[in-house]
Design an enzyme around this catalytic site. Sequence first.
Site, short mmCIF file in Angstrom:
data_model
loop_
_atom_site.label_atom_id
_atom_site.label_comp_id
_atom_site.label_asym_id
_atom_site.label_seq_id
_atom_site.Cartn_x
_atom_site.Cartn_y
_atom_site.Cartn_z
N CYS A 112 -20.57 25.85 -12.61
CA CYS A 112 -21.52 24.89 -12.03
C CYS A 112 -20.66 23.74 -11.54
O CYS A 112 -20.19 22.94 -12.34
CB CYS A 112 -22.53 24.41 -13.06
SG CYS A 112 -23.54 23.03 -12.44
N CYS A 158 -22.40 20.10 -12.23
CA CYS A 158 -22.54 19.51 -13.58
C CYS A 158 -22.10 20.55 -14.59
O CYS A 158 -20.92 20.90 -14.64
CB CYS A 158 -23.95 19.00 -13.82
SG CYS A 158 -25.29 20.09 -13.27
N SER A 159 -23.03 21.06 -15.42
CA SER A 159 -22.61 22.04 -16.43
C SER A 159 -23.71 23.04 -16.71
O SER A 159 -23.91 23.45 -17.84
CB SER A 159 -22.20 21.32 -17.72
OG SER A 159 -23.28 20.54 -18.19
N CYS A 160 -24.47 23.44 -15.68
CA CYS A 160 -25.54 24.43 -15.84
C CYS A 160 -24.97 25.70 -16.48
O CYS A 160 -23.93 26.19 -16.06
CB CYS A 160 -26.17 24.75 -14.49
SG CYS A 160 -26.95 23.32 -13.73
#
Lengths: 96, 208
Positions: free
Chosen positions: B110, B113-115
Amino acid sequence: MNADVARFRPGDRVKVKFEDRPGHIRTPWYIRGKTGWIERIHGEFLNPESLAFGRDGLPKKTLYLVAFNQSDLWDKGNNADKLLVDIYEHWLDPAA
Amino acid sequence: MNTPSDEHGHDHPKNELSHYAKRIYAIRDLLLEKGVISEKDIQCQIDYQEARSPANGAKLVARAWVDPAFKARFIADPKAACAEMGIDATAINEFVVLENKENLRHMVVCTLCSCYPRPILGRPPDWYKSFNYRQRSVVDPRGVMREFGLHLPEDVEVRVHDSTADIRYLVLPLRPKGTEDWSEADLAKLVTRDSMIGVMDALDSIPE
């Protein structure tokens, strides 16, 4: 999923809009202005650009899996390798 | 904390909280003070987050390896397949399984962000959230894979998935060769978290 409302079909060539504006944009910078093709129609989803500001996210936006050749994005890269990104319809234009 | 007694000519390690940690604790204290949430709510949420781990993903992958009908369902409707295995994936808006093949490897990132498919894999590792991984995975995925020990021949195609929206991706790694007569439980031990992110293949032997 209601594919009937989708503007693009799998295989269609699309160009990502090159826009630079503030907001909760989910279109990565590195593919703006780049050309790829529709790999899959994910369906309709609430619009994160509206949700992020506490609004209702309506109307829903069609979300696509869009594929790009790695070699079209960077100077290097294996010819067969792909990069796939989830992009909302309002960020896509038809491409030749 | 910088007190006058610290000022004696050299630096000491700072144990001070970061700006964001201070902010989140301040918000927590306010929510408790105003009665919006309770200490019990916070502990329940921590327990829920901690209970989700890559073992969920490993169970799903091992079942898919031994049961072709389950594998077909897992790819066609991943959330229903999770429910069948007693794994709650309802928190995921849309869940897609990416099947690796001999001539194809998938890798997930991602960049925004940090999906991450948390109900299946738990919390993402720190490296998954690092700028280094988020930049290099899209530009040089083969280089990143090499650092995880996966050296792919040029004729194997690499597909990097940048999960920018509501879709969460899980890689279904290849079943290692020579494991045809293995039990499902032993197979699950070969399925690492990183193999389900796609930066490496599944292990070919059970780690010591």
